[in-house]
Design an enzyme around this catalytic site. Structure first.
Site, PDB file in Angstrom:
ATOM      1  N   HIS A   1       4.912 -22.406 -14.631  1.00 17.01           N
ATOM      2  CA  HIS A   1       4.577 -22.735 -16.127  1.00 17.01           C
ATOM      3  C   HIS A   1       3.222 -23.343 -16.291  1.00 17.01           C
ATOM      4  CE1 HIS A   1       8.900 -22.967 -17.045  1.00 17.01           C
ATOM      5  NE2 HIS A   1       8.588 -21.822 -17.517  1.00 17.01           N
TER       6      HIS A   1
ATOM      7  N   GLU B   1      14.569   1.707  -3.964  1.00 19.81           N
ATOM      8  CA  GLU B   1      13.806   0.621  -3.217  1.00 19.81           C
ATOM      9  C   GLU B   1      14.109   0.638  -1.693  1.00 19.81           C
ATOM     10  OE1 GLU B   1      14.999  -3.497  -5.507  1.00 19.81           O
ATOM     11  OE2 GLU B   1      16.811  -2.109  -5.478  1.00 19.81           O
TER      12      GLU B   1
ATOM     13  N   ASP C   1      10.253  -3.776  -2.678  1.00 20.25           N
ATOM     14  CA  ASP C   1      10.890  -3.802  -1.598  1.00 20.25           C
ATOM     15  C   ASP C   1      11.056  -2.371  -1.015  1.00 20.25           C
ATOM     16  OD1 ASP C   1      12.629  -6.036  -1.517  1.00 20.25           O
ATOM     17  OD2 ASP C   1      13.933  -5.484  -3.121  1.00 20.25           O
TER      18      ASP C   1
ATOM     19  N   CYS D   1       8.214  -0.104 -11.272  1.00 16.03           N
ATOM     20  CA  CYS D   1       8.084  -1.520 -11.858  1.00 16.03           C
ATOM     21  C   CYS D   1       7.673  -2.545 -10.740  1.00 16.03           C
ATOM     22  CB  CYS D   1       9.380  -1.678 -12.155  1.00 16.03           C
ATOM     23  SG  CYS D   1      10.563  -1.789 -11.151  1.00 16.03           S
TER      24      CYS D   1
END
Length: 545
Positions: free
Chosen positions: A188, A430, A454, A501
């Site tokens: 964060h 994947e 992956d 992605c």
């Protein structure tokens, strides 16, 4: 010259300011039984005070950086209000420990548990827990908490660590950038640094020992270089690089809201990867045309028990509504491997990436996937929502999942609950197994999304989290590229589309190659969207004649 982990790009030149934000040493002596109630009162008063402080920081952050960044602190407030946390600390106080040592022990135990998790995203939540623990202890001991907005001279901060609450109070007019010894790229603190637009490098070993107060520092988080008291020619050179960087950054702004259309007219959709609902604001700000991957596992991992159907439905509904009439792809629970939920009691495995993960868990814990599918289907009535399943290696698995979807649809229909009857279904590619049978798989689903992280790991037999072999991990390895080509060709042959992605989608060096291969959609890390759009708009889909 020193380097670390770049979290926010830019170049800052100025004098260093070392700040010590550590707690003072806590005494470990036992208290008498008479003082137990007094210590409990001190602790509870500190919790109340900490909540009020975080509320003020949240309000300040919202005013300065927007609502999405301020919502980071909603999570801090939830932790402070957590009955389990208070119960554990009070139990230790009842054993004659002081309020501060009890807090330190419980926070330390939580951090130790989190360090066991390999997942980078969750490991970076450790700094949030530290932030909260430090605040509680400082308030118990009545220590004034340093406010970085009060620094009134132009400096580059050097410190062991910066917490999200400290970072959010940075006044960027005076704090030109920061360097820390600890931290990661998805923490964060790093997210806030990006929002502030100030250069930042974290994970720089022993930086607080190498730099003295008022040293002249060049913080170059474009090339990952830190120079201490550099020569004049280096200063002149870095100033030129910074000028060029700022000019290019401004130019990229115009690409945010443009379509990603190649020079020969092929339009490619650019979506964003998100982990939580707050990420949507960043995605939209950077020009995302869709959510190409919503990783629902982080919803499960942020809780102490399975999220209910209603909890999931509310979140999925909010996401599709926030995206208005734009596509949202929700990936079902992808737990296991480097991601775990303690409450699921998953077995400890020698090779977790090759073991009990994702769809393989659904068979034995069928109610988990049924509950999630029900929540997703209910949310599908409110926008353009699609379902995507992870870790598929066979047609048998697709038949199983489609059967489950039909069962859930039948039950929703019986309960008179509306949903999109024609919801689109996709799968992640994947593994080499899925890539090699993609022609058969594409006949059973509506789309593919290539998970390059992956796919690379399984193709090259390289654990991407293992430092000993990580140098072998290469997403642009010829074998990986060949598998991607096979997948794209198979999907197009059967009238389907293929997206990507994984991290490869966000890598500007791979963009033109992926366009040439025929990728139909890129789902990328939000800050990369303008640059990826720019590169696509400068590319040719077909070979230039």
């Amino acid at each position: 010259m020193i380097s670390g982990i770049i979290v926010s790009k830019g170049i800052a030149l100025g004098k260093s300011l070392l700040i010590n934000l550590e707690n003072k040493k806590i005494k470990k002596e036992k208290i008498s039984k008479k003082k137990i109630n007094l210590e409990i009162k001190k602790f509870l008063k500190s919790i109340k005070k900490s909540i009020n402080q975080i509320k003020k920081i949240k309000k300040y952050t919202e005013k300065k950086l927007g609502k999405s960044k301020s919502e980071i602190f909603e999570g801090h407030i939830m932790i402070l209000k957590d009955d389990e946390l208070s119960k554990d600390i009070i139990n230790l106080i009842n054993k004659r420990n002081t309020a501060e040592i009890s807090t330190k022990k419980v926070i330390k135990k939580q951090i130790k548990e989190m360090k066991k998790i390999k997942n980078k995203y969750l490991k970076n939540r450790i700094i949030d827990i530290k932030d909260i623990g430090k605040r509680i202890i400082n308030n118990i001991l009545n220590i004034n908490i340093k406010n970085l907005s009060k620094i009134n001279k132009k400096v580059i901060l050097i410190c062991k660590d910066l917490t999200p609450s400290e970072t959010s109070q940075i006044n960027k007019k005076n704090i030109l950038g920061f360097i820390t010894e600890l931290g990661g790229e998805t923490s964060h603190t790093s997210i806030i640094a990006k929002s502030l637009g100030i250069p930042a490098i974290v994970g720089v070993k022993n930086i607080t020992k190498k730099v003295k107060n008022k040293d002249f520092i060049i913080l170059d988080s474009i090339n990952n270089e830190i120079h201490i008291n550099p020569e004049k020619k280096t200063i002149i050179s870095k100033k030129k690089i910074n000028k060029k960087f700022l000019k290019n950054k401004k130019k990229l702004e115009i690409f945010k809201n443009l379509k990603a259309t190649t020079l020969d007219g092929k339009e490619i959709k650019i979506g964003a990867n998100i982990n939580k609902i707050n990420d949507i604001n960043i995605a939209k700000k950077n020009g995302a045309q869709s959510i190409g991957l919503y990783r629902t596992e982080f919803l499960y991992m942020s809780k102490n028990k399975l999220p209910t159907e209603e909890e999931q439905f509310i979140i999925y509904k909010k996401i599709v509504e926030k995206m208005k009439n734009k596509e949202v792809i929700i990936r079902t629970l992808d737990i296991g491997g480097d991601k775990n939920c303690k409450y699921l009691n998953l077995p400890k495995e020698e090779n977790p990436f090759l073991g009990y993960r994702a769809i393989r868990i659904y068979y034995k814990k069928i109610n988990i996937i049924r509950t999630q599918l029900r929540a997703i289907l209910r949310a599908s009535n409110f926008g353009k929502l699609k379902i995507m399943f992870p870790m598929i290696i066979s047609l048998k698995e697709i038949y199983f999942l489609k059967k489950e979807i039909e069962k859930v649809k039948k039950k929703l229909k019986k309960d008179n609950i509306p949903f999109n009857k024609n919801i689109k279904i996709g799968i992640m590619i994947e593994t080499p197994a899925a890539a090699l049978i993609s022609n058969d798989l594409s006949k059973e689903v509506d789309f593919f999304s290539i998970g390059s992280n992956d796919l690379t790991q399984y193709t090259l037999a390289v654990d991407r989290g293992n430092d000993l072999v990580s140098h072998l991990y290469n997403q642009m390895h010829p074998s990986v590229i060949k598998l991607i080509k096979i997948v794209v060709k198979a999907s197009h042959k059967n009238g389907k589309w293929t997206g990507i992605c994984g991290e490869l989608a966000s890598n500007p060096l791979a963009t033109k190659l992926l366009v040439k291969i025929g990728i139909d959609e890129f789902s990328v890390n939000s800050p990369e969207i303008p640059n990826i759009k720019k590169i696509i708009r400068e590319s040719y889909f077909k070979e230039k004649k």
